[in-house]
Design a protein around this motif. Structure first.
Motif, PDB file in Angstrom:
ATOM      1  N   TYR A   1     -12.367   0.589   3.952  1.00  0.00           N
ATOM      2  CA  TYR A   1     -13.115   1.480   3.057  1.00  0.00           C
ATOM      3  C   TYR A   1     -12.548   1.423   1.639  1.00  0.00           C
TER       4      TYR A   1
ATOM      5  N   HIS B   1     -15.958   4.707  -2.760  1.00  0.00           N
ATOM      6  CA  HIS B   1     -17.162   5.464  -2.402  1.00  0.00           C
ATOM      7  C   HIS B   1     -17.115   5.932  -0.948  1.00  0.00           C
ATOM      8  N   GLU B   2     -16.736   4.986  -0.043  1.00  0.00           N
ATOM      9  CA  GLU B   2     -16.722   5.307   1.389  1.00  0.00           C
ATOM     10  C   GLU B   2     -15.627   6.315   1.722  1.00  0.00           C
TER      11      GLU B   2
ATOM     12  N   TYR C   1     -16.779   9.782   0.532  1.00  0.00           N
ATOM     13  CA  TYR C   1     -17.791  10.320   1.440  1.00  0.00           C
ATOM     14  C   TYR C   1     -17.147  10.838   2.725  1.00  0.00           C
ATOM     15  N   SER C   2     -16.268  10.037   3.334  1.00  0.00           N
ATOM     16  CA  SER C   2     -15.672  10.389   4.629  1.00  0.00           C
ATOM     17  C   SER C   2     -14.807  11.647   4.534  1.00  0.00           C
TER      18      SER C   2
ATOM     19  N   SER D   1     -20.261   2.619  11.928  1.00  0.00           N
ATOM     20  CA  SER D   1     -20.673   1.762  10.813  1.00  0.00           C
ATOM     21  C   SER D   1     -22.133   1.385  10.974  1.00  0.00           C
TER      22      SER D   1
ATOM     23  N   ALA E   1     -25.842   6.660   5.541  1.00  0.00           N
ATOM     24  CA  ALA E   1     -24.419   6.978   5.430  1.00  0.00           C
ATOM     25  C   ALA E   1     -23.766   6.957   6.810  1.00  0.00           C
ATOM     26  N   PRO E   2     -22.452   6.643   6.884  1.00  0.00           N
ATOM     27  CA  PRO E   2     -21.760   6.663   8.173  1.00  0.00           C
ATOM     28  C   PRO E   2     -21.840   8.039   8.833  1.00  0.00           C
TER      29      PRO E   2
ATOM     30  N   THR F   1     -17.832  -6.879  10.562  1.00  0.00           N
ATOM     31  CA  THR F   1     -17.075  -5.665  10.299  1.00  0.00           C
ATOM     32  C   THR F   1     -15.612  -5.955  10.566  1.00  0.00           C
TER      33      THR F   1
END
Length: 557
Positions: free
Chosen positions: A105, A108-109, A112-113, A211, A216-217, A537
């Protein structure tokens, strides 16, 4: 229910465990105090179960001493290290919810998380290879540089208060791991034991972000009961005992590492052996040989990398017997080489998804070899599975249908996302996986693709897995992925991306002719592209949607 229906139930005399993660490690440390628990070669760590338990309790007590309260979330954003394993057991022992954050990540990720689940604390290393974790966090929270440990107030990360750094060098606004452990004094331990008495095994204990290919996740929320029992039954299928030593090169942030690896070991008093922070074929081979590992996990691409390593023949792998190959479809030819050349005669195949903790099907050593290479085994104990058509009706045995799972393993839901939870868990608590499967008369399950991956060419259903398995037998083909691309005449056409063996050469026509002689015309790839690698991934799952996008761009569709 007719015996011909695609419904299976893992009836079992083995009861479910009533442990929390904390009571599990308490019990195992008493049963196997002097057996090795954790070996991390890169860090020089070797802990017995007695020592491992002591360290877990110190960290758990330290977390509470920081002011974290049961039910709050603590993130771990790190590759595989000893501290990851300790935190995996310490956080739930303290009643905290461990949030697994993908080491890949970026800003951004990560933002978000952390905000999605309101992480109160974050544990991270300063850097790993080209990933400068602390720099990325400081970019998100510049307040960290001028802050006081435990008092972070970042505008973009409003819930985050504590940052624990896995590094010998201190950094502004953070605490070191050793400082966290030092907080676990007698008073903190007494507080820990008070907290533990209030915990229940249905409490949330772990959030793993799935993922998804779109949107979004989603934060799959798992309980003590989910992951402790799944780890237990996974280890049972592998016939693990306290004398086993399992090499775990797969990432901990994913269920493969933390449940199929760490929890399968701990539920059986076996030893977790960690070859390095990230996957490296040579380090894995060295670790298996030097530590005399009896088990080895991996996705197919990892086993391929090990088998193809130029120094492969130098290593004595004769202690190996078991392990798990999972994460993506397992090529038959690779499986045969793993059994024959790596001594993994009892290797198992497992199938599951994060939302089901994760395993629903697994082969066992008693299964005939042909069933261990052409299926994902039979239903796990204490679970139910049905295959349904587009109207939700159970399909007959031998007919493809969407795989739905019910039982102790199904997640609580996606964290604070009721609408997306309802999309996958129905009113009867069936988890709809989105995977297409076939169950035969003997209860063995084959995964034939994803609902969204199934190709419909001119009205014919084409299952990419069938074509992939066929092409793996081609002497020049090392790896292959098949997917559909849009077509104005047929709706979709079949496309194959092929990785050739080193030194081999082939043409599009050669691959097509090979298929044409053995497969129905509509299954023959209309497009063949030769590539050096597939988009993946971090866990080794191939991203077919990215291949499809690349072909759409290339063909200007």
């Amino acid at each position: 229910m007719s015996s011909a229906a695609s419904y299976v139930h893992g009836a079992s005399a083995q009861p479910l465990l009533g442990d929390t993660v904390g009571s599990l490690i308490d019990r195992i440390a008493v049963a196997y105090p002097d057996r090795p628990a954790l070996v991390v070669r890169a860090q020089g760590v070797r802990l017995s179960y007695r020592q491992f338990h002591t360290e877990v309790e110190r960290i758990a007590a330290g977390l509470l001493a920081l002011g974290l309260e049961p039910g709050e979330r603590i993130g771990i954003w790190s590759p595989n290290r000893a501290e990851w394993v300790l935190l995996q057991f310490a956080a739930p022992k303290a009643g905290l919810v461990l949030v697994n954050i993908n080491p890949a990540y970026r800003t951004h990720e990560l933002e978000y998380s952390l905000n999605k689940v309101a992480c109160r604390a974050l544990v991270l290393p300063r850097r790993f290879k080209t990933s400068h974790y602390l720099d990325i966090l400081t970019e998100l929270a510049p307040e960290l540089a001028a802050g006081v440990p435990g008092e972070l107030r970042a505008a973009r990360l409003p819930a985050l208060r504590e940052v624990v750094l896995l590094d010998d060098e201190p950094a502004p606004g953070t605490r070191g791991w050793w400082q966290l452990a030092a907080l676990g004094d007698a008073a903190a331990l007494a507080r820990l034991h008070e907290v533990e008495r209030e915990l229940g095994f249905d409490d949330p204990v772990n959030i793993q972000f799935t993922s998804g290919t779109t949107g979004a996740p989603k934060g799959a929320t798992l309980t003590h009961h989910n992951i402790v029992n799944n780890g237990w039954f996974i280890g049972e299928a592998m016939r693990l005992t306290e004398y086993d030593r399992l090499c775990i090169p797969v990432p901990f942030y994913h269920c493969f590492g933390m449940v199929l690896g760490n929890l399968a070991c701990v539920t059986h008093g076996a030893c977790m052996v960690i070859p390095g922070e990230g996957f490296d074929a040579l380090a894995t081979l060295e670790t298996v040989a030097e530590e005399k590992c009896t088990g080895l996990h991996g996705v197919p691409t990892m086993f391929i990398a090990e088998l193809e390593h130029p120094r492969f023949v130098e290593f004595d792998l004769s202690t190996l017997r078991t392990g798990i190959m999972a994460g993506s479809p397992c090529p038959i030819e690779v499986m045969r080489r793993v059994v024959g050349e790596m001594h993994l005669a009892e290797i198992t195949i497992a199938y599951g998804m994060t939302e089901t903790s994760p395993v629903s099907f697994q082969t066992v050593p008693d299964d005939p070899l042909e069933r261990r290479v052409d299926s994902v085994g039979r239903i796990h104990p204490q679970l139910e599975v049905k295959l349904v058509d587009e109207r939700g009706r159970i399909v007959p045995r031998g007919t493809p249908g969407e795989l739905c799972t019910r039982g102790y393993s199904v997640m609580l839901g996606y964290w604070e996302d009721e609408s997306r939870t309802r999309e996958v868990i129905d009113a009867a608590r069936w988890m709809h996986t989105g995977d297409l499967a076939v169950i035969d008369a003997d209860g063995y399950c084959r995964i034939v693709g994803r609902l969204k991956d199934m190709i419909i060419r001119g009205g014919e259903n084409v299952y990419p897995r069938e074509i992939e398995e066929f092409l793996y037998a081609h002497p020049k083909v090392l790896d292959v992925q098949v997917f559909g691309v849009p077509d104005t005449k047929f709706g979709e056409q079949v496309c194959a991306w092929v990785r050739l063996r080193e030194g081999a050469g082939a043409s599009e026509a050669e691959i097509q002719d090979y298929c044409r002689h053995h497969l129905a015309y509509y299954k023959v790839p209309h497009y063949v592209r030769f590539v050096d690698a597939f988009p993946m991934t971090v866990t080794g799952k191939v991203q077919k949607y990215r291949m499809r996008e690349a072909m759409v761009d290339e063909l200007d569709l």
